[in-house]
Design a protein around this motif. Structure first.
Motif, PDB file in Angstrom:
ATOM      1  N   ARG A   1      65.700  33.181  95.158  1.00 46.97           N
ATOM      2  CA  ARG A   1      64.880  32.131  94.575  1.00 46.97           C
ATOM      3  C   ARG A   1      64.888  32.177  93.051  1.00 46.97           C
ATOM      4  O   ARG A   1      65.014  33.246  92.443  1.00 46.97           O
ATOM      5  CB  ARG A   1      63.439  32.240  95.070  1.00 46.97           C
TER       6      ARG A   1
ATOM      7  N   VAL B   1      62.654  31.786  89.911  1.00 47.55           N
ATOM      8  CA  VAL B   1      61.218  31.918  89.637  1.00 47.55           C
ATOM      9  C   VAL B   1      60.970  31.782  88.138  1.00 47.55           C
ATOM     10  O   VAL B   1      61.863  32.012  87.314  1.00 47.55           O
ATOM     11  CB  VAL B   1      60.669  33.266  90.138  1.00 47.55           C
ATOM     12  N   ARG B   2      59.772  31.397  87.794  1.00 47.61           N
ATOM     13  CA  ARG B   2      59.411  31.225  86.392  1.00 47.61           C
ATOM     14  C   ARG B   2      59.390  32.571  85.669  1.00 47.61           C
ATOM     15  O   ARG B   2      58.965  33.580  86.235  1.00 47.61           O
ATOM     16  CB  ARG B   2      58.041  30.546  86.267  1.00 47.61           C
TER      17      ARG B   2
ATOM     18  N   GLY C   1      56.749  34.876  87.464  1.00 48.54           N
ATOM     19  CA  GLY C   1      57.481  35.141  88.699  1.00 48.54           C
ATOM     20  C   GLY C   1      57.166  34.212  89.852  1.00 48.54           C
ATOM     21  O   GLY C   1      57.457  34.551  91.001  1.00 48.54           O
ATOM     22  N   THR C   2      56.597  33.035  89.599  1.00 45.53           N
ATOM     23  CA  THR C   2      56.284  32.105  90.689  1.00 45.53           C
ATOM     24  C   THR C   2      57.510  31.254  91.013  1.00 45.53           C
ATOM     25  O   THR C   2      58.211  30.785  90.118  1.00 45.53           O
ATOM     26  CB  THR C   2      55.116  31.184  90.297  1.00 45.53           C
ATOM     27  N   PRO C   3      57.796  31.043  92.304  1.00 46.30           N
ATOM     28  CA  PRO C   3      58.957  30.221  92.693  1.00 46.30           C
ATOM     29  C   PRO C   3      58.747  28.766  92.291  1.00 46.30           C
ATOM     30  O   PRO C   3      57.625  28.313  92.043  1.00 46.30           O
ATOM     31  CB  PRO C   3      59.026  30.405  94.207  1.00 46.30           C
TER      32      PRO C   3
ATOM     33  N   ALA D   1      63.577  30.668  83.353  1.00 46.66           N
ATOM     34  CA  ALA D   1      63.447  31.259  84.681  1.00 46.66           C
ATOM     35  C   ALA D   1      64.249  32.544  84.792  1.00 46.66           C
ATOM     36  O   ALA D   1      65.057  32.884  83.918  1.00 46.66           O
ATOM     37  CB  ALA D   1      63.896  30.258  85.744  1.00 46.66           C
TER      38      ALA D   1
ATOM     39  N   GLU E   1      64.493  36.095  91.363  1.00 41.66           N
ATOM     40  CA  GLU E   1      63.324  36.666  92.033  1.00 41.66           C
ATOM     41  C   GLU E   1      63.425  38.175  92.168  1.00 41.66           C
ATOM     42  O   GLU E   1      62.400  38.876  92.210  1.00 41.66           O
ATOM     43  CB  GLU E   1      63.170  36.022  93.404  1.00 41.66           C
TER      44      GLU E   1
ATOM     45  N   TYR F   1      61.896  25.658  98.121  1.00 41.32           N
ATOM     46  CA  TYR F   1      61.995  26.264  96.789  1.00 41.32           C
ATOM     47  C   TYR F   1      63.445  26.294  96.333  1.00 41.32           C
ATOM     48  O   TYR F   1      64.382  26.391  97.146  1.00 41.32           O
ATOM     49  CB  TYR F   1      61.428  27.684  96.809  1.00 41.32           C
TER      50      TYR F   1
END
Length: 347
Positions: A190, A192-193, A197-199, A213, A216, A328
């Motif tokens: 994934r 992630v930011r 770390g949010t997808p 980004a 993950e 995602y």
């Protein structure tokens, strides 16, 4: 002007030069030869320290400690310091005991020197080389050249840490993404930011948005689920950083074989400039240009990150995107080309 005052030349009489005292090496051939051996010995000690640097690099474990510090760093630092210190002391001793010992007076002039003065300067430099004795003291000259030449090894040996260039995880390459040719990105990983770390879902991005980004794996660990730490984490960050941009799908000109690398106008490129490796994220949404702040290399993200200005030699590597079962953004694979400066492509 007061006529009773003495002339200026009388106010500031020329003190002259102090009496010259001959050095022992100027009058005693034995002292001269002894000083020459001392200087050569210092240069040889520098060479020995360089050899110790190489030995310590390969023999001292990176995880070993001494007095609470990394044993390898301590040994490398001491060896390199000794190599440079002995060269410096040797040159000082050479100048003090063996080079020409003459008083020189030079007047400063506000304008550029005449041709005659320039010729005299060149002659003085040539005289200085002759008085240094480098031509008639082969022991000093050769030991100095050997020490200085060998100390360059200390800059070459650490390049060994670049490691192998393949991506296979082996005993010599114990973490994912090691080597030059690959990163920690993998199929299904994934996007992630950065920092949090949010997808990311495609619906999270608006037209014109740019998001910094990371993979993950930097937050949740590699394939074995273990968090990445130390060198593995730093390497993953340095090569895995990306920018995710959304634009109108019809504005994208995909490269050959990249027709399915975007998702609803969302494209993803390496954040590492292909010039000297600066991180970039200065985005101009109307032109889709991404600008590197270091040397102004500019990339067109709507056209496979083609270089439109600046010294960069090739486009930014593109990460192929897809969407997983939960909606995602994920990578279809690792980058298909090396990330970062393009020095390895030069013949």
């Amino acid at each position: 002007m007061d006529e009773n005052l003495p002339a200026r030349d009388d106010l500031y009489a020329n003190p002259g030069l102090p009496e010259h005292h001959w050095r022992p090496t100027d009058v005693d051939p034995k002292a001269e030869r002894r000083a020459e051996r001392q200087v050569a010995t210092l240069f040889v000690l520098s060479a020995i320290c360089t050899v110790l640097f190489v030995v310590a690099y390969f023999s001292v474990g990176k995880d070993d400690t001494v007095i609470g510090l990394g044993a390898q760093n301590v040994s490398l630092g001491l060896a390199l310091s000794g190599a440079l210190l002995f060269i410096g002391i040797g040159i000082i001793q050479w100048a003090r005991k063996l080079m020409g010992d003459h008083e020189i007076v030079e007047y400063r002039h506000p304008a550029s020197s005449s041709e005659e003065d320039r010729a005299a300067t060149v002659e003085a430099l040539q005289l200085g080389l002759e008085e240094s004795g480098i031509g008639r003291r082969p022991l000093v000259r050769n030991s100095l050249l050997g020490a200085v030449g060998l100390v360059g090894v200390t800059a070459i040996v650490p390049l060994w840490d670049l490691g192998p260039t393949n991506a296979k995880v082996t005993k010599e390459q114990p973490y994912p993404g090691a080597g030059l040719e690959h990163t920690v990105w993998d199929q299904g990983m994934r996007v992630v930011r950065d920092v949090v770390g949010t997808p990311i879902k495609p619906s999270d991005l608006q037209i014109g948005d740019l998001v910094n980004a990371e993979p993950e794996a930097l937050f949740n660990g590699g394939e074995d689920g273990e968090p990445l730490e130390g060198v593995a984490l730093q390497v993953g960050k340095s090569k895995g950083a990306v920018v995710v941009v959304r634009m109108e799908p019809e504005q994208i000109t995909p490269g050959k074989g990249r027709e399915n690398w975007s998702v609803d106008g969302i494209v993803c490129y390496s954040k590492i400039c292909t010039h000297v490796g600066c991180p970039i994220s200065l985005y101009e949404r109307t032109t889709h240009h991404l600008l590197c702040p270091c040397h102004q290399s500019t990339f067109d993200l709507a056209d496979s990150a083609r270089v439109v200005f600046g010294p960069a030699a090739r486009p930014l590597p593109q990460l192929p995107l897809a969407v997983d079962d939960e909606g995602y953004l994920v990578a279809q694979s690792d980058f298909t080309e090396p990330v970062g400066p393009s020095y390895w492509e030069r013949g």
